[in-house]
Design an enzyme around this catalytic site. Structure first.
Site, PDB file in Angstrom:
ATOM      1  N   GLU A 115       0.817  -1.223   0.000  1.00 36.90           N
ATOM      2  CA  GLU A 115       0.000   0.000   0.000  1.00 36.90           C
ATOM      3  C   GLU A 115       0.846   1.267   0.000  1.00 36.90           C
ATOM      4  O   GLU A 115       1.860   1.327   0.686  1.00 36.90           O
ATOM      5  CB  GLU A 115      -0.758   0.085   1.329  1.00 36.90           C
ATOM      6  CG  GLU A 115      -1.993  -0.713   1.423  1.00 36.90           C
ATOM      7  CD  GLU A 115      -2.600  -0.568   2.828  1.00 36.90           C
ATOM      8  OE1 GLU A 115      -3.207  -1.544   3.259  1.00 36.90           O
ATOM      9  OE2 GLU A 115      -2.472   0.486   3.473  1.00 36.90           O
ATOM     10  N   CYS A 148       3.035   8.346   1.703  1.00 38.29           N
ATOM     11  CA  CYS A 148       3.411   7.451   2.781  1.00 38.29           C
ATOM     12  C   CYS A 148       3.796   6.127   2.117  1.00 38.29           C
ATOM     13  O   CYS A 148       2.971   5.468   1.494  1.00 38.29           O
ATOM     14  CB  CYS A 148       2.214   7.288   3.719  1.00 38.29           C
ATOM     15  SG  CYS A 148       2.582   6.287   5.142  1.00 38.29           S
ATOM     16  N   CYS A 161       4.642  -6.613   7.916  1.00 37.55           N
ATOM     17  CA  CYS A 161       5.580  -6.076   8.912  1.00 37.55           C
ATOM     18  C   CYS A 161       5.852  -7.117   9.985  1.00 37.55           C
ATOM     19  O   CYS A 161       4.937  -7.778  10.458  1.00 37.55           O
ATOM     20  CB  CYS A 161       4.988  -4.819   9.554  1.00 37.55           C
ATOM     21  SG  CYS A 161       6.125  -4.033  10.724  1.00 37.55           S
ATOM     22  N   CYS A 199       3.267  -4.812  16.363  1.00 37.89           N
ATOM     23  CA  CYS A 199       2.630  -3.881  17.304  1.00 37.89           C
ATOM     24  C   CYS A 199       1.165  -4.300  17.452  1.00 37.89           C
ATOM     25  O   CYS A 199       0.482  -4.565  16.464  1.00 37.89           O
ATOM     26  CB  CYS A 199       2.726  -2.446  16.802  1.00 37.89           C
ATOM     27  SG  CYS A 199       4.425  -1.862  16.682  1.00 37.89           S
ATOM     28  N   CYS A 257      -1.814  -2.492  15.511  1.00 42.05           N
ATOM     29  CA  CYS A 257      -1.632  -2.151  14.094  1.00 42.05           C
ATOM     30  C   CYS A 257      -2.164  -3.230  13.156  1.00 42.05           C
ATOM     31  O   CYS A 257      -1.946  -4.421  13.378  1.00 42.05           O
ATOM     32  CB  CYS A 257      -0.134  -1.921  13.828  1.00 42.05           C
ATOM     33  SG  CYS A 257       0.252  -1.542  12.117  1.00 42.05           S
ATOM     34  N   GLY A 276       5.581  -1.920   7.323  1.00 43.06           N
ATOM     35  CA  GLY A 276       6.976  -2.363   7.409  1.00 43.06           C
ATOM     36  C   GLY A 276       7.787  -1.515   8.361  1.00 43.06           C
ATOM     37  O   GLY A 276       7.359  -0.446   8.792  1.00 43.06           O
ATOM     38  N   CYS A 292      -2.720   1.937   8.482  1.00 41.11           N
ATOM     39  CA  CYS A 292      -1.654   1.190   7.813  1.00 41.11           C
ATOM     40  C   CYS A 292      -2.064  -0.261   7.663  1.00 41.11           C
ATOM     41  O   CYS A 292      -2.401  -0.910   8.637  1.00 41.11           O
ATOM     42  CB  CYS A 292      -0.385   1.181   8.658  1.00 41.11           C
ATOM     43  SG  CYS A 292       0.183   2.781   9.116  1.00 41.11           S
TER      44      CYS A 292
HETATM   45  N1  SAH Z   1       7.395   0.628  11.501  1.00 36.14           N
HETATM   46  C1  SAH Z   1       7.451   2.057  11.451  1.00 36.14           C
HETATM   47  C2  SAH Z   1       6.676   2.695  10.304  1.00 36.14           C
HETATM   48  C3  SAH Z   1       5.325   2.155   9.978  1.00 36.14           C
HETATM   49  S1  SAH Z   1       3.984   2.441  11.102  1.00 36.14           S
HETATM   50  C4  SAH Z   1       7.011   2.650  12.761  1.00 36.14           C
HETATM   51  O1  SAH Z   1       6.624   1.893  13.647  1.00 36.14           O
HETATM   52  O2  SAH Z   1       7.125   3.856  12.930  1.00 36.14           O
HETATM   53  C5  SAH Z   1       3.628   4.156  10.922  1.00 36.14           C
HETATM   54  C6  SAH Z   1       2.954   4.789  12.123  1.00 36.14           C
HETATM   55  O3  SAH Z   1       1.548   4.498  12.159  1.00 36.14           O
HETATM   56  C7  SAH Z   1       3.507   4.297  13.445  1.00 36.14           C
HETATM   57  O4  SAH Z   1       3.629   5.373  14.330  1.00 36.14           O
HETATM   58  C8  SAH Z   1       2.430   3.332  13.870  1.00 36.14           C
HETATM   59  O5  SAH Z   1       2.524   3.058  15.218  1.00 36.14           O
HETATM   60  C9  SAH Z   1       1.185   4.064  13.435  1.00 36.14           C
HETATM   61  N2  SAH Z   1      -0.029   3.243  13.363  1.00 36.14           N
HETATM   62  C10 SAH Z   1      -0.138   1.926  13.108  1.00 36.14           C
HETATM   63  N3  SAH Z   1      -1.423   1.527  13.136  1.00 36.14           N
HETATM   64  C11 SAH Z   1      -2.150   2.631  13.416  1.00 36.14           C
HETATM   65  C12 SAH Z   1      -3.557   2.866  13.591  1.00 36.14           C
HETATM   66  N4  SAH Z   1      -4.440   1.887  13.455  1.00 36.14           N
HETATM   67  N5  SAH Z   1      -3.946   4.130  13.885  1.00 36.14           N
HETATM   68  C13 SAH Z   1      -3.051   5.141  13.990  1.00 36.14           C
HETATM   69  N6  SAH Z   1      -1.729   4.975  13.825  1.00 36.14           N
HETATM   70  C14 SAH Z   1      -1.279   3.736  13.548  1.00 36.14           C
END
Ligand code: SAH
Length: 353
Positions: free
Chosen positions: A92, A105, A112, A116, A119, A162, A338
């Site tokens: 994406e 973005c 990934c 987390c 996510c 990722g 994401c």
């Molecule tokens: N792995 C990297 C980049 C990808 S995630 C990182 O962790 O920074 C990009 C950002 O989006 C991160 O801050 C992540 O925690 C956040 N994110 C992931 N899922 C989300 C969601 N459902 N709502 C809001 N932010 C989210």
């Protein structure tokens, strides 16, 4: 032998390779102009290049871009695309329209591995890392898509699916290609890489010698909370992260963005805001805290913080003299979080609405 994709070459790598083939060092400049400035991808149309070198290019190289297989455009202009790579991998990318420009973005991996808990990207396992030419492909595919509006991508956030520092070399190659003035020339200050917190990557990034920005997905003021929502925190606890940030700041001398998703009842109390302010002040960190409204994901138990809790958290940080913003939300009417669109397409609608 498979043809090599020229979208994966930094300017210097292309120049050196062409020189090794017996060409002048000017060839790379011509190629960069054709592909990034004129957006011509057919070697036969590159009329200022000799026929014999064009034949050599056709023989050994390609300029293949990923295919756009899904396109969603939100009411606010946010454009989300699902791309298919040559091996079928799906990735994406999103374009957000700001008053100051158009920010893409970019995803750095296919899925990934960081897991987390909040996510959507982790719903599907990571398949592989993306090659530099595939990330350049995300950018070029987006540029081609919005060309009809007479605009192009002006800012890059490596913040899609990722973990960029899990794919360090390829991400930096991509950044250097996008930044090069012979081609797209996207200024280093307009490029941000976001990490979940890999200390070695953060330190190395501080030594790159270009003015690119760092964002850290902190999301918690201490290990206790961070361990619950970000498994990577068990491998790299807060003290190691802080040490890496201080090291980064010594070398890069740039303000860091701390991303902080507000999750209701998890990390959004006034005590949490104070603990966050303490860490920042105690370690002399020069930061902007970016509070992120959580995009709820159906499979996950987390809820976004209430509006009044967001305000209270924001005000408390302000009171403690921390620079803080609340992230503007985009694309609420499309699969904004994401990994949502990818998961939905691959799982056939089971991942999210
Ligand atoms: N792995 C990297 C980049 C990808 S995630 C990182 O962790 O920074 C990009 C950002 O989006 C991160 O801050 C992540 O925690 C956040 N994110 C992931 N899922 C989300 C969601 N459902 N709502 C809001 N932010 C989210």
């Amino acid at each position: 032998m498979a043809k090599k994709n020229l979208f994966g070459y930094t300017f210097e790598a292309m120049r050196d390779e062409f020189v090794a083939m017996g060409e002048t060092s000017y060839r790379a400049k011509q190629l960069y102009t054709w592909i990034y400035k004129k957006r011509v991808f057919d070697f036969d149309q590159m009329t200022d290049i000799s026929k014999s070198f064009r034949a050599a290019l056709k023989e050994g190289y390609c300029l293949t871009l990923p295919k756009v297989i899904v396109k969603q455009i939100s009411g606010d202009g946010t454009t989300k695309i699902l791309l298919e790579m040559e091996d079928g991998a799906k990735v994406e990318s999103v374009l957000m329209r700001y008053s100051f420009g158009n920010a893409i973005c970019v995803s750095s991996e296919v899925g990934c591995p960081m897991g987390c808990d909040f996510c959507a990207s982790g719903i599907l396992k990571r398949d592989r890392k993306l090659e530099a030419h595939e990330m350049v492909g995300e950018l070029m595919a987006m540029n081609l898509l919005i060309a009809e509006e007479g605009v192009s991508v002006t800012h890059i956030d490596v913040m899609g699916t990722g973990e960029p520092f899990d794919n360090y070399e390829n991400v930096m190659t991509f950044v250097r290609i996008a930044n090069n003035d012979n081609g797209l020339g996207i200024g280093a200050r307009k490029i941000t890489v976001s990490t979940c917190g890999l200390p070695e990557g953060i330190k190395r990034y501080g030594r790159e010698g270009i003015q690119i920005n760092l964002a850290l997905s902190l999301h918690a003021p201490n290990d206790e909370i961070r361990n619950k929502i970000m498994p990577i925190s068990k491998a790299y606890p807060m003290d190691q992260l802080i040490e890496a940030l201080r090291d980064y700041q010594q070398n890069a001398n740039r303000r860091i963005t701390l991303e902080y998703i507000l999750l209701s009842g998890v990390n959004d109390s006034i005590a949490d805001a104070n603990a966050l302010a303490d860490i920042i002040h105690d370690n002399d960190l020069s930061v902007l805290v970016n509070l992120i409204p959580y995009n709820e994901v159906k499979e996950k138990p987390y809820k976004r913080s209430k509006r009044e809790d967001v305000s209270a958290f924001f005000d408390q940080l302000k009171k403690r003299a921390i620079e803080v913003t609340v992230r503007k939300e985009f694309g609420h009417d499309i699969d904004a979080a994401c990994g949502q669109l990818r998961a939905k397409t691959i799982l056939g609608g089971k991942a999210d609405e």
